[in-house]
Design an enzyme around this catalytic site. Structure first.
Site, PDB file in Angstrom:
ATOM      1  N   PRO A 270       0.847  -1.205   0.000  1.00  0.00           N
ATOM      2  CA  PRO A 270       0.000   0.000   0.000  1.00  0.00           C
ATOM      3  C   PRO A 270       0.874   1.243   0.000  1.00  0.00           C
ATOM      4  O   PRO A 270       1.517   1.568   0.996  1.00  0.00           O
ATOM      5  CB  PRO A 270      -0.801  -0.133   1.310  1.00  0.00           C
ATOM      6  CG  PRO A 270       0.030  -1.016   2.184  1.00  0.00           C
ATOM      7  CD  PRO A 270       0.787  -1.937   1.290  1.00  0.00           C
ATOM      8  N   ASP A 446       5.915   2.112   2.012  1.00  0.00           N
ATOM      9  CA  ASP A 446       4.991   1.002   2.245  1.00  0.00           C
ATOM     10  C   ASP A 446       4.318   1.247   3.593  1.00  0.00           C
ATOM     11  O   ASP A 446       4.967   1.163   4.639  1.00  0.00           O
ATOM     12  CB  ASP A 446       5.772  -0.317   2.250  1.00  0.00           C
ATOM     13  CG  ASP A 446       4.874  -1.538   2.363  1.00  0.00           C
ATOM     14  OD1 ASP A 446       3.707  -1.397   2.792  1.00  0.00           O
ATOM     15  OD2 ASP A 446       5.349  -2.659   2.044  1.00  0.00           O
ATOM     16  N   HIS A 447       3.008   1.492   3.551  1.00  0.00           N
ATOM     17  CA  HIS A 447       2.307   1.865   4.782  1.00  0.00           C
ATOM     18  C   HIS A 447       2.146   0.690   5.749  1.00  0.00           C
ATOM     19  O   HIS A 447       1.753   0.884   6.904  1.00  0.00           O
ATOM     20  CB  HIS A 447       0.936   2.456   4.449  1.00  0.00           C
ATOM     21  CG  HIS A 447       0.532   3.571   5.372  1.00  0.00           C
ATOM     22  ND1 HIS A 447       0.998   3.675   6.668  1.00  0.00           N
ATOM     23  CD2 HIS A 447      -0.304   4.626   5.197  1.00  0.00           C
ATOM     24  CE1 HIS A 447       0.469   4.749   7.240  1.00  0.00           C
ATOM     25  NE2 HIS A 447      -0.323   5.342   6.377  1.00  0.00           N
ATOM     26  N   ARG A 448       2.444  -0.529   5.310  1.00  0.00           N
ATOM     27  CA  ARG A 448       2.455  -1.662   6.235  1.00  0.00           C
ATOM     28  C   ARG A 448       3.633  -1.555   7.190  1.00  0.00           C
ATOM     29  O   ARG A 448       3.579  -2.034   8.325  1.00  0.00           O
ATOM     30  CB  ARG A 448       2.555  -2.989   5.470  1.00  0.00           C
ATOM     31  CG  ARG A 448       1.396  -3.294   4.537  1.00  0.00           C
ATOM     32  CD  ARG A 448       1.679  -4.553   3.746  1.00  0.00           C
ATOM     33  NE  ARG A 448       2.898  -4.425   2.945  1.00  0.00           N
ATOM     34  CZ  ARG A 448       3.416  -5.413   2.218  1.00  0.00           C
ATOM     35  NH1 ARG A 448       2.825  -6.604   2.201  1.00  0.00           N
ATOM     36  NH2 ARG A 448       4.523  -5.217   1.517  1.00  0.00           N
TER      37      ARG A 448
END
Length: 476
Positions: A270, A446-448
């Site tokens: 994401p 990467d928003h994870r």
């Protein structure tokens, strides 16, 4: 008494996860005499152009593939006539020996393979007591339980009989049954990342093997990946369109790899992108002073050099951006080193080679490494090893006159920085309007792995360094 043997050289795995390569050109012909490690061919993998050295000294007996052919890893590409008296003590990875029964070795397969020597791609596979290669060895077999069919190598005098030794078949039974449909671990991971059921994907590889491109095509909306035979008619121009009005280029090599990697990244991680516009006048002034200094005489210094060093410094304070999401292990991998990737536009397409342990380099060393990296990439000689193992990347879109963008993450990395062009623009400086040199920074992450706060702090630190290099004193 020595005898002539036929030694077969199979295309080795030239990089982790690569399954095929295209033979760009042969440097030898049938009948040529070659020496050990002489370059015999130039091949293009999905990542780089590589020169193949000869694993044997002898005479070229046969070329099994033509220039321009795309060959699967493990497939025979050339055979040599070798005098067993002068043969190397061990075979090179990807090579098989085909000899007469009169000179056959009395060693068992396990005993012979146990004497492993360094080869083109590391060490040969470990062989268990049954004589079967360990599972980590890449094999291109047909359906489970069956041996792949290989073209026999023509006998060459004085060999009396030539026997083609087929590679061991993939073991069947409970250990393999659950792996239907057939695919490789990287492809299965890609399918999991994209949420694709492999039962719905048609494999176009050998023996129905589902390849990475099959999964990518399915993810792009194709309900059934088209086979090679089905794609042939599609190469013709559409009805009513002359050939002169269209140019069709096969999707292969770097372009194919880049497309697959970008689709994988876009569908898996994401992405969040943040932007920051800064006054880089102090950095440009520093660059001018460094270029004039004796210490940097002969070195190529650019805004990218300073920005790369700034990224490395900002990363020390924000290490979360130097990490990887390991889906298979369900772990977050924190890197304690920085392999800095630099996106490079080459005639073959976009590549992202990386500078190993860039965080340990001085500005002088980083400048030299950047120059070597870009020169090698533009000449198409980047090695597969230099294209693997990156931890964070920079793309310099400013060289094309672009101010900002939303870069896509390099697969396996948590962040990428895009450097915009340096332009003169009106700017408020010391409470007065002045003409300053301005640059926009774009950060995708990467928003994870990276929260908004962490990404914002990294971008702010990077901007602070480039706006005022003296702030580095407060960060280290």
């Amino acid at each position: 008494m020595s005898a002539i043997m036929i030694k077969e050289f199979r295309l080795p795995d030239l990089g982790e996860g690569l399954t095929e390569s295209e033979i760009l050109s042969w440097k030898v012909a049938v009948g040529d005499t070659v020496t050990l490690n002489q370059v015999i061919a130039e091949v293009e993998t999905a990542k780089a152009v590589v020169e193949l050295p000869s694993p044997f000294a002898g005479t070229v007996a046969a070329l099994h593939e033509q220039a321009g052919s795309v060959v699967e890893v493990g497939k025979p590409i050339v055979s040599f006539e070798v005098d067993d008296a002068g043969a190397p003590p061990s075979a090179v990875a990807g090579s098989d020996e085909v000899a007469s029964s009169e000179v056959a070795s009395t060693e068992s397969p396990a005993e012979s393979a146990a004497k492993r020597e360094p080869n083109l791609v590391g060490y040969g596979a470990v062989v268990d007591k049954s004589g079967r290669p360990a599972r980590r060895q890449r094999m291109f077999a047909g359906a489970p339980g069956r041996e792949p069919v290989r073209e026999p190598v023509p006998a060459v005098e004085p060999v009396r009989a030539v026997e083609t030794i087929a590679p061991p078949a993939v073991p069947s039974g409970p250990a393999v049954e659950h792996e239907r449909p057939r695919s490789t671990p990287p492809v299965r991971k890609l399918a999991r990342d994209l949420g694709i059921d492999l039962e719905l994907v048609e494999g176009t590889g050998p023996g129905g093997l589902i390849t990475r491109s099959d999964v990518q095509e399915f993810a792009a909306g194709s309900q059934a990946p088209v086979s090679v035979s089905e794609t042939a008619p599609a190469a013709a121009p559409a009805v009513g369109v002359s050939a002169e009005r269209e140019t069709r280029t096969p999707i292969k090599g770097v372009r194919k790899f880049t497309a697959a990697a970008m689709v994988q990244s876009a569908f898996t991680a994401p992405h969040v992108t943040e932007f920051l516009t800064i006054d880089v006048t102090p950095t440009m002034e520093l660059l001018t002073r460094l270029k004039a200094s004796r210490e940097f005489a002969g070195y190529k210094l650019t805004p990218l050099t300073i920005a790369a060093k700034a990224v490395l410094i900002a990363l020390r304070r924000n290490p979360t951006l130097n990490s990887r999401w390991d889906e298979a292990a369900q772990e977050i991998v924190q890197f304690n080193y920085v392999n800095l990737g630099i996106a490079a536009a080459t005639p073959r397409g976009l590549t992202v080679p990386n500078i190993k342990d860039a965080d340990k380099m001085t500005l002088l060393e980083l400048s030299a490494a950047l120059s070597e990296l870009t020169d090698t990439a533009r000449s198409g000689k980047t090695s597969p090893a230099d294209l693997m193992g990156g931890t964070i990347s920079i793309t310099n879109i400013g060289v094309f006159g672009i101010d900002a963008g939303t870069p896509i993450l390099n697969p396996g990395e948590a962040a990428i920085v895009a450097l915009g062009s340096v332009r003169k623009a009106p700017w408020v400086h010391n409470d007065e309007l002045a003409v300053r040199q301005v640059m926009s920074l774009s950060l995708s992450f990467d928003h994870r792995l990276v929260d908004g706060e962490q990404g914002s702090k990294f971008l702010a630190d990077l901007g602070a360094i480039l706006s005022d290099p003296a702030t580095v004193m407060t960060m280290i």
